[in-house]
Design a protein around this motif. Structure first.
Motif, mmCIF file in Angstrom:
data_model
loop_
_atom_site.group_PDB
_atom_site.id
_atom_site.type_symbol
_atom_site.label_atom_id
_atom_site.label_comp_id
_atom_site.label_asym_id
_atom_site.label_seq_id
_atom_site.Cartn_x
_atom_site.Cartn_y
_atom_site.Cartn_z
ATOM 1 N N CYS A 67 0.635 -1.258 0.222
ATOM 2 C CA CYS A 67 0.429 -0.361 0.072
ATOM 3 C C CYS A 67 0.937 1.304 0.156
ATOM 4 O O CYS A 67 0.603 2.369 -0.250
ATOM 5 C CB CYS A 67 -1.089 -0.194 1.469
ATOM 6 S SG CYS A 67 -1.574 -1.382 1.028
ATOM 7 N N CYS A 72 -1.440 3.097 -2.680
ATOM 8 C CA CYS A 72 -2.838 1.900 -2.866
ATOM 9 C C CYS A 72 -4.161 3.331 -2.089
ATOM 10 O O CYS A 72 -3.694 4.627 -1.137
ATOM 11 C CB CYS A 72 -3.315 1.828 -1.473
ATOM 12 S SG CYS A 72 -4.417 1.285 -0.841
ATOM 13 N N LEU A 74 -6.139 3.513 -0.840
ATOM 14 C CA LEU A 74 -7.075 3.613 0.290
ATOM 15 C C LEU A 74 -6.189 4.053 1.814
ATOM 16 O O LEU A 74 -6.096 4.842 2.732
ATOM 17 C CB LEU A 74 -7.872 2.021 1.225
ATOM 18 C CG LEU A 74 -8.611 1.661 -0.399
ATOM 19 C CD1 LEU A 74 -9.449 0.600 0.330
ATOM 20 C CD2 LEU A 74 -9.609 2.989 -0.256
ATOM 21 N N HIS A 75 -4.712 3.933 1.480
ATOM 22 C CA HIS A 75 -3.946 4.011 2.421
ATOM 23 C C HIS A 75 -2.389 4.308 2.385
ATOM 24 O O HIS A 75 -1.433 4.610 3.416
ATOM 25 C CB HIS A 75 -3.353 2.655 3.272
ATOM 26 C CG HIS A 75 -4.826 1.170 3.357
ATOM 27 N ND1 HIS A 75 -5.053 0.235 2.799
ATOM 28 C CD2 HIS A 75 -5.182 1.383 3.802
ATOM 29 C CE1 HIS A 75 -6.370 0.105 3.082
ATOM 30 N NE2 HIS A 75 -6.495 0.488 4.166
ATOM 31 N N HIS A 117 -3.354 -4.476 1.194
ATOM 32 C CA HIS A 117 -4.536 -4.897 2.175
ATOM 33 C C HIS A 117 -5.421 -5.600 1.543
ATOM 34 O O HIS A 117 -6.703 -6.019 2.326
ATOM 35 C CB HIS A 117 -5.042 -3.175 2.650
ATOM 36 C CG HIS A 117 -6.339 -2.797 1.214
ATOM 37 N ND1 HIS A 117 -5.448 -2.051 0.501
ATOM 38 C CD2 HIS A 117 -7.177 -2.915 0.274
ATOM 39 C CE1 HIS A 117 -6.189 -1.396 -0.551
ATOM 40 N NE2 HIS A 117 -6.932 -2.250 -0.407
#
Ligand SMILES: [Zn+2]
Length: 149
Positions: A67, A72, A74-75, A117
Protein backbone atom coordinates in the motif's frame (compact mmCIF):
# COMPACT_ATOMS: atom_id res chain seq x y z
CA UNK A 1 18.13 12.98 13.62
CA UNK A 2 14.69 14.07 14.74
CA UNK A 3 11.89 11.96 13.39
CA UNK A 4 9.49 14.06 11.38
CA UNK A 5 6.59 11.69 11.97
CA UNK A 6 4.66 11.06 15.14
CA UNK A 7 5.51 7.68 16.69
CA UNK A 8 2.13 6.27 15.66
CA UNK A 9 2.51 7.40 12.11
CA UNK A 10 6.11 6.26 11.93
CA UNK A 11 5.21 2.80 13.07
CA UNK A 12 2.41 2.65 10.52
CA UNK A 13 4.79 3.71 7.78
CA UNK A 14 7.47 1.28 8.81
CA UNK A 15 4.92 -1.50 9.02
CA UNK A 16 3.86 -0.90 5.46
CA UNK A 17 7.42 -0.49 4.26
CA UNK A 18 8.49 -3.69 5.92
CA UNK A 19 5.67 -5.66 4.41
CA UNK A 20 6.60 -4.54 0.92
CA UNK A 21 8.62 -6.69 -1.42
CA UNK A 22 9.63 -9.10 1.29
CA UNK A 23 8.37 -12.19 3.05
CA UNK A 24 5.43 -10.50 4.76
CA UNK A 25 2.75 -10.08 2.16
CA UNK A 26 4.07 -12.64 -0.27
CA UNK A 27 4.30 -15.33 2.37
CA UNK A 28 0.74 -14.56 3.38
CA UNK A 29 -0.46 -15.07 -0.15
CA UNK A 30 1.60 -18.24 -0.52
CA UNK A 31 -0.02 -19.62 2.64
CA UNK A 32 -3.44 -18.70 1.36
CA UNK A 33 -2.83 -20.46 -1.97
CA UNK A 34 -1.61 -23.59 -0.18
CA UNK A 35 -4.54 -23.64 2.20
CA UNK A 36 -6.95 -23.34 -0.70
CA UNK A 37 -5.23 -26.03 -2.73
CA UNK A 38 -4.43 -23.64 -5.54
CA UNK A 39 -1.46 -25.19 -7.34
CA UNK A 40 0.77 -24.61 -10.29
CA UNK A 41 2.40 -21.43 -9.09
CA UNK A 42 5.92 -20.50 -8.24
CA UNK A 43 7.66 -17.51 -6.78
CA UNK A 44 10.64 -15.50 -7.92
CA UNK A 45 10.50 -16.70 -11.47
CA UNK A 46 12.69 -14.83 -13.89
CA UNK A 47 9.93 -13.13 -15.78
CA UNK A 48 9.93 -9.51 -16.90
CA UNK A 49 8.93 -7.20 -14.08
CA UNK A 50 9.62 -9.86 -11.43
CA UNK A 51 6.06 -10.91 -10.63
CA UNK A 52 5.69 -12.16 -7.05
CA UNK A 53 3.94 -15.28 -8.29
CA UNK A 54 3.48 -16.84 -11.68
CA UNK A 55 1.21 -19.58 -12.91
CA UNK A 56 3.18 -20.59 -15.95
CA UNK A 57 0.64 -22.85 -17.57
CA UNK A 58 -2.13 -20.27 -17.36
CA UNK A 59 0.36 -17.52 -18.02
CA UNK A 60 -0.86 -15.52 -15.07
CA UNK A 61 1.45 -13.08 -13.28
CA UNK A 62 0.45 -12.04 -9.78
CA UNK A 63 1.85 -9.02 -7.99
CA UNK A 64 1.22 -8.16 -4.39
CA UNK A 65 1.56 -4.40 -4.22
CA UNK A 66 2.41 -2.79 -0.92
CA UNK A 67 0.00 0.00 0.00
CA UNK A 68 2.81 2.41 0.79
CA UNK A 69 5.13 1.96 -2.16
CA UNK A 70 2.48 1.58 -4.78
CA UNK A 71 0.29 4.41 -3.48
CA UNK A 72 -2.82 2.48 -2.67
CA UNK A 73 -5.74 4.93 -2.83
CA UNK A 74 -6.95 3.82 0.61
CA UNK A 75 -3.78 3.68 2.66
CA UNK A 76 -1.04 5.60 0.90
CA UNK A 77 0.43 7.99 3.39
CA UNK A 78 1.58 11.35 2.17
CA UNK A 79 4.80 12.10 3.99
CA UNK A 80 4.69 15.70 5.17
CA UNK A 81 8.37 16.31 4.69
CA UNK A 82 10.44 15.52 1.66
CA UNK A 83 7.10 15.50 -0.05
CA UNK A 84 8.56 16.17 -3.46
CA UNK A 85 11.00 13.29 -3.07
CA UNK A 86 8.29 10.84 -2.07
CA UNK A 87 5.84 11.97 -4.69
CA UNK A 88 8.50 11.50 -7.32
CA UNK A 89 9.23 8.05 -5.99
CA UNK A 90 5.56 7.04 -5.91
CA UNK A 91 5.01 8.40 -9.40
CA UNK A 92 8.02 6.43 -10.64
CA UNK A 93 6.67 3.27 -8.99
CA UNK A 94 3.28 3.68 -10.59
CA UNK A 95 4.87 4.36 -13.93
CA UNK A 96 6.97 1.22 -13.64
CA UNK A 97 3.90 -0.82 -12.65
CA UNK A 98 2.11 0.38 -15.77
CA UNK A 99 5.11 -0.39 -17.96
CA UNK A 100 5.42 -3.88 -16.50
CA UNK A 101 1.70 -4.51 -17.06
CA UNK A 102 1.96 -3.38 -20.64
CA UNK A 103 5.04 -5.42 -21.44
CA UNK A 104 3.73 -8.57 -19.82
CA UNK A 105 0.39 -8.27 -21.58
CA UNK A 106 2.22 -7.90 -24.88
CA UNK A 107 3.97 -11.18 -24.05
CA UNK A 108 0.63 -12.89 -23.51
CA UNK A 109 0.47 -12.75 -19.73
CA UNK A 110 -2.61 -12.01 -17.71
CA UNK A 111 -1.76 -9.66 -14.86
CA UNK A 112 -3.34 -9.67 -11.46
CA UNK A 113 -2.36 -7.00 -8.97
CA UNK A 114 -3.42 -7.55 -5.40
CA UNK A 115 -3.17 -4.77 -2.85
CA UNK A 116 -1.50 -5.62 0.38
CA UNK A 117 -4.69 -4.59 2.21
CA UNK A 118 -6.79 -7.01 0.15
CA UNK A 119 -5.07 -9.89 1.91
CA UNK A 120 -7.25 -9.07 4.87
CA UNK A 121 -10.14 -10.36 2.79
CA UNK A 122 -8.74 -13.67 1.62
CA UNK A 123 -12.08 -14.74 0.11
CA UNK A 124 -12.00 -11.98 -2.42
CA UNK A 125 -8.35 -12.62 -3.24
CA UNK A 126 -9.05 -16.31 -3.87
CA UNK A 127 -12.01 -15.35 -6.05
CA UNK A 128 -9.90 -12.98 -8.11
CA UNK A 129 -7.13 -15.52 -8.58
CA UNK A 130 -9.52 -18.27 -9.58
CA UNK A 131 -11.23 -15.91 -11.97
CA UNK A 132 -7.91 -14.97 -13.60
CA UNK A 133 -6.85 -18.61 -13.80
CA UNK A 134 -9.93 -19.42 -15.82
CA UNK A 135 -9.08 -16.79 -18.42
CA UNK A 136 -7.39 -18.04 -21.51
CA UNK A 137 -5.08 -15.26 -22.58
CA UNK A 138 -3.61 -17.36 -25.39
CA UNK A 139 -6.93 -17.46 -27.16
CA UNK A 140 -6.90 -13.68 -27.50
CA UNK A 141 -3.45 -13.55 -29.02
CA UNK A 142 -2.35 -13.91 -32.60
CA UNK A 143 -0.84 -17.34 -33.15
CA UNK A 144 2.74 -16.11 -33.35
CA UNK A 145 2.49 -14.58 -29.89
CA UNK A 146 0.98 -17.62 -28.22
CA UNK A 147 3.09 -19.09 -25.46
CA UNK A 148 5.15 -21.94 -26.72
CA UNK A 149 4.72 -20.85 -30.33
ZN1 LIG B 1 -4.18 -0.30 0.91
Amino acid sequence: MVDVFSPAKRSRIMASVKSTGNRGTEAKLADLLRRRGINGWRRKATVFGKPDFIFRRERLAVFVDGCFWHSCPLHASRPKTNTAFWMKKFTANRKRDRLVNKELRALGWTILRIWEHELRQPESVVRRINHSLRKKPQARLPAKLRPGA
